[in-house]
Design an enzyme around this catalytic site. Structure first.
Site, PDB file in Angstrom:
ATOM      1  N   ARG A  53      -4.722 103.852   2.219  1.00  0.00           N
ATOM      2  CA  ARG A  53      -4.238 105.020   1.480  1.00  0.00           C
ATOM      3  C   ARG A  53      -2.793 105.259   1.874  1.00  0.00           C
ATOM      4  O   ARG A  53      -2.259 104.588   2.741  1.00  0.00           O
ATOM      5  CB  ARG A  53      -5.146 106.256   1.662  1.00  0.00           C
ATOM      6  CG  ARG A  53      -5.845 106.437   2.962  1.00  0.00           C
ATOM      7  CD  ARG A  53      -4.949 106.688   4.120  1.00  0.00           C
ATOM      8  NE  ARG A  53      -4.029 107.800   3.883  1.00  0.00           N
ATOM      9  CZ  ARG A  53      -2.878 107.970   4.506  1.00  0.00           C
ATOM     10  NH1 ARG A  53      -2.476 107.103   5.454  1.00  0.00           N
ATOM     11  NH2 ARG A  53      -2.092 108.977   4.252  1.00  0.00           N
ATOM     12  N   ALA A  55       0.902 106.341  -0.369  1.00  0.00           N
ATOM     13  CA  ALA A  55       1.459 105.763  -1.593  1.00  0.00           C
ATOM     14  C   ALA A  55       2.031 104.341  -1.420  1.00  0.00           C
ATOM     15  O   ALA A  55       1.632 103.426  -2.164  1.00  0.00           O
ATOM     16  CB  ALA A  55       2.507 106.723  -2.150  1.00  0.00           C
ATOM     17  N   ASP A 249       3.989 111.179  -3.148  1.00  0.00           N
ATOM     18  CA  ASP A 249       3.197 110.213  -3.914  1.00  0.00           C
ATOM     19  C   ASP A 249       3.850 109.884  -5.246  1.00  0.00           C
ATOM     20  O   ASP A 249       3.653 108.815  -5.803  1.00  0.00           O
ATOM     21  CB  ASP A 249       1.782 110.736  -4.133  1.00  0.00           C
ATOM     22  CG  ASP A 249       1.032 110.704  -2.817  1.00  0.00           C
ATOM     23  OD1 ASP A 249       1.185 111.648  -2.021  1.00  0.00           O
ATOM     24  OD2 ASP A 249       0.344 109.687  -2.566  1.00  0.00           O
ATOM     25  N   LYS A 260       0.428 115.415  -0.858  1.00  0.00           N
ATOM     26  CA  LYS A 260      -0.910 115.881  -0.461  1.00  0.00           C
ATOM     27  C   LYS A 260      -1.071 117.385  -0.647  1.00  0.00           C
ATOM     28  O   LYS A 260      -0.147 118.142  -0.335  1.00  0.00           O
ATOM     29  CB  LYS A 260      -1.150 115.463   0.993  1.00  0.00           C
ATOM     30  CG  LYS A 260      -2.495 115.811   1.565  1.00  0.00           C
ATOM     31  CD  LYS A 260      -3.666 115.343   0.718  1.00  0.00           C
ATOM     32  CE  LYS A 260      -3.677 113.860   0.433  1.00  0.00           C
ATOM     33  NZ  LYS A 260      -4.691 113.468  -0.582  1.00  0.00           N
TER      34      LYS A 260
END
Ligand code: MRU
Length: 376
Positions: A53, A55, A249, A260
């Site tokens: 996980r 980006a 992201d 987030k």
């Protein structure tokens, strides 16, 4: 970066074995489990369930997934669609998959190319994926160098006291390949002997701050303190935060930032307290085709991520540790974790993975090309 004095990266190609390996981040900080990324299906699963996980790492993993798809004789357009469907918010995924498709097409590999043709060019397609990995490493390093002077400038005013930096989620080397984005200036300042201290937001519901950022900072020797997500505002009011650095992201053309969930609240609190709020942004996370933050798709995830908290099982006397290696999760055995439901089953839950921080709250974007006031 270092874990127990050994250098690690989050994903790598082992030339001798001709295989891709990655660290399974769902088991950290309890277990350092290395897994093989052996197929397109492996890649889709690992990205979807967040074994990988962050980006930039999602993008690099997807690039290897495209190579594995070509090697496995898959239709590459279908493979691209499968990978793009895994996680919608981080634009790095599209960026890397599109780069791989461009590379395939430039070599005459189309979706309906025969397998024998695919095999002839498979090594070259691996090179394209390795280049994407190398690029993310060099971007992270440059972000570190370009953000370092911000910390150095603050350090000058602190008379030898640590510069207090607040970060949210994990934008560290685990989320990238090496260095991280938000953490890169911090690692470089620490390595240079500048006193730094990091306030680490735990980052509910999946606790990437608690499980990953705290882990990697600690493993590298950077002083940090873990805080519940709702503590940052208080620390800022009390003058205990000198700057905020977060990752991203996707950054829209107008500079709005998807990161987030919870990032926006930290940006608001920073603005209210005149604390600089920086976004570490590799250009692989910049999306000129998305005009504003409102156009960024926000991932919604499984309600169980909010309902169930997992961690290491405690012994009956309150001491932390394992019980005869017997460790369980909420849905059966899995390594060293135990899952605990914090609300009854069926409790209505909203689980948005990301929020949008408007560009007006961002003091600057720390990029591989330098510090920018505007994202473009
Ligand atoms: O859901 P995750 O763990 O993939 O989200 C990660 C983040 O939000 C990071 O801050 C972002 O990807 C930047 S990583 C350099």
């Amino acid at each position: 970066m270092k874990i127990n004095e050994t250098t690690h990266t989050s994903i790598w190609y082992d030339k001798d074995q001709n295989k891709i390996f990655y660290i399974d981040q769902t088991l950290l900080p309890w277990e350092l489990k290395i897994r093989e990324l052996g197929s397109l299906d492996d890649t889709v699963r690992a990205v979807r369930n967040m074994e990988v996980r962050g980006a930039p790492l999602i993008g690099v993993t997807a690039a290897f997934g495209m190579w594995l798809a070509a090697v496995g004789g898959h239709n590459i357009e279908d493979a691209a669609r499968m990978l793009l469907a895994t996680r919608p918010t981080a634009v790095n995924l599209q960026w890397a998959v599109n780069k791989m498709l461009e590379d395939f097409h430039s070599r005459g590999l189309s979706a309906d190319s025969r397998v024998s043709e695919k095999h002839k060019i498979k090594i070259k397609t691996l090179n394209a994926a390795l280049e994407i990995r190398d690029l993310e490493i060099s971007c992270s390093k440059s972000i570190g160098e370009n953000g370092l002077h911000l910390i150095e400038n603050l350090a000058k005013k602190k008379n030898g006291k640590p510069v207090n930096i607040l970060t949210h989620c994990n934008a560290g080397w685990l989320a990238c390949v090496e260095w991280g984005t938000a953490t890169a200036p911090i690692y470089m300042a620490h390595d240079k002997g500048i006193p730094v201290h990091v306030w680490v937001d735990e980052t509910r519901p999946r606790n990437q701050g608690a499980k990953l950022t705290a882990f990697e900072l600690g493993a590298h020797g950077v002083p940090y303190t873990l805080i519940p997500d709702n503590t940052g505002g208080h620390l800022m009011q009390e003058g205990m935060v000198d700057m905020v650095i977060v990752g991203c992201d996707r950054v829209a053309a107008n500079g709005d930032v998807a990161n987030k969930i919870g990032t926006y609240l930290k940006a608001l609190a920073a603005k209210d307290n005149n604390i600089p709020f920086y976004v570490a942004m590799p250009y692989s996370s910049y999306d000129p085709d998305t005009p504003t933050g409102k156009d960024i798709p926000i991932e919604e995830r499984d309600p169980d991520e909010v309902r169930i908290v997992d961690g290491e099982r405690l012994t009956g006397n309150g001491e932390q540790g394992t019980v005869n290696g017997d460790r369980l999760t909420g849905n059966g055995e899995r390594g060293s974790l135990i899952g605990v439901a914090i609300v009854p089953e069926g409790t209505p839950v909203a689980n948005y993975g990301f929020d949008i921080t408007p560009a007006r709250l961002v003091s600057g974007y720390i990029t591989e090309k330098g510090l920018r006031r505007d994202a473009s």
